[in-house]
Design a protein around this motif. Sequence first.
Motif, PDB file in Angstrom:
ATOM      1  N   GLY A  85     -53.257 -86.202  36.320  1.00 40.08           N
ATOM      2  CA  GLY A  85     -53.046 -84.700  36.616  1.00 40.08           C
ATOM      3  C   GLY A  85     -51.782 -84.321  36.931  1.00 40.08           C
ATOM      4  O   GLY A  85     -50.775 -85.172  36.874  1.00 40.08           O
ATOM      5  N   GLY A  86     -51.581 -82.898  37.047  1.00 33.38           N
ATOM      6  CA  GLY A  86     -50.361 -82.571  37.399  1.00 33.38           C
ATOM      7  C   GLY A  86     -50.169 -81.025  37.362  1.00 33.38           C
ATOM      8  O   GLY A  86     -51.337 -80.329  37.018  1.00 33.38           O
ATOM      9  N   PRO A  87     -48.896 -80.276  37.626  1.00 37.22           N
ATOM     10  CA  PRO A  87     -48.892 -78.706  37.493  1.00 37.22           C
ATOM     11  C   PRO A  87     -48.979 -78.573  36.200  1.00 37.22           C
ATOM     12  O   PRO A  87     -48.525 -79.193  35.289  1.00 37.22           O
ATOM     13  N   LEU A  88     -49.535 -77.315  35.589  1.00 32.93           N
ATOM     14  CA  LEU A  88     -49.602 -76.747  34.522  1.00 32.93           C
ATOM     15  C   LEU A  88     -48.449 -75.885  34.081  1.00 32.93           C
ATOM     16  O   LEU A  88     -47.742 -75.323  34.904  1.00 32.93           O
ATOM     17  N   LEU A  89     -47.921 -75.820  32.760  1.00 32.32           N
ATOM     18  CA  LEU A  89     -47.100 -75.355  32.132  1.00 32.32           C
ATOM     19  C   LEU A  89     -46.904 -73.753  32.683  1.00 32.32           C
ATOM     20  O   LEU A  89     -48.033 -73.441  32.564  1.00 32.32           O
ATOM     21  N   GLY A  90     -46.037 -72.915  32.994  1.00 34.51           N
ATOM     22  CA  GLY A  90     -46.041 -71.757  33.206  1.00 34.51           C
ATOM     23  C   GLY A  90     -46.558 -71.515  34.665  1.00 34.51           C
ATOM     24  O   GLY A  90     -46.837 -70.132  34.997  1.00 34.51           O
TER      25      GLY A  90
END
Length: 196
Positions: free
Chosen positions: A55-60
Amino acid sequence: MLRAVVATLALVVLAGCSDGQVTRDADTENIGYIEGDGVVSLIAPENREPAPEFGGPLLGGEGEFDLADALGDVVVLNVWGSWCPPCRKEAPDLQAVYEEYADDGVRFIGVNTRDGQSETAALAFEEEFGITYPSVVDPHGEALLAFRSTLPPAAIPSTLIIDREGQLAARVLGPIGRTSLGDMVADVLGEDESGT
C-alpha cells in the motif's frame, strides 16, 4: 543504509529481468532505459501464493491504498513511470480494460515509480492518457520491495494480477496490450464460475 539497499535492489531488478534492449524515444529522450522482456507468468490456482502486504499514498493526495482492502476483487497492479516510453504506449490499453471490467469486481491500481518527489509529471501523464484509476506514489520503489520474495514486478512497466483470494495469479514483465490483458483478467474472473 536503506537508500543504498533500495538503489541496489532497483538496479538488480531492472537489469536482471530484462532483455537488455536499450531504447530511445524521440519525444522523451530517455536514453539507456532497459525495458522488460515481455515474459508472461501465469500461476495455476493451486500453486499461487498470497500477495504481500502492499500500500501507500495515492497520487494527487487522494488518500491511501491498502491491498488488503481489495480482498474479494481481482486486482490489476501496474508499475509505471511518466518517463517510460513503453508505459506511454500501454496506458490507453490499461485504461480501456479498466473501463471494460470496472463493474465486474476488478480494481486497477497503478504504482508510479521513479518520477521523483514532485507529482507534476505523473499527474500530467494521467491527464494526457485519461487514466481514471488511482495510483500509489512510490518514487524510490520502496513499497514495491514488499513483492521481492514472491513474484516481483521486476521491470518498468510490469503488471501483476491478484485473484479474489488475494493470491498472485499472473505477472507481465514489460508492456501489455488490450487484448492480452483483457483475456488474462477474464480468465482470473472466470475461475469462480469454472471452479478452478
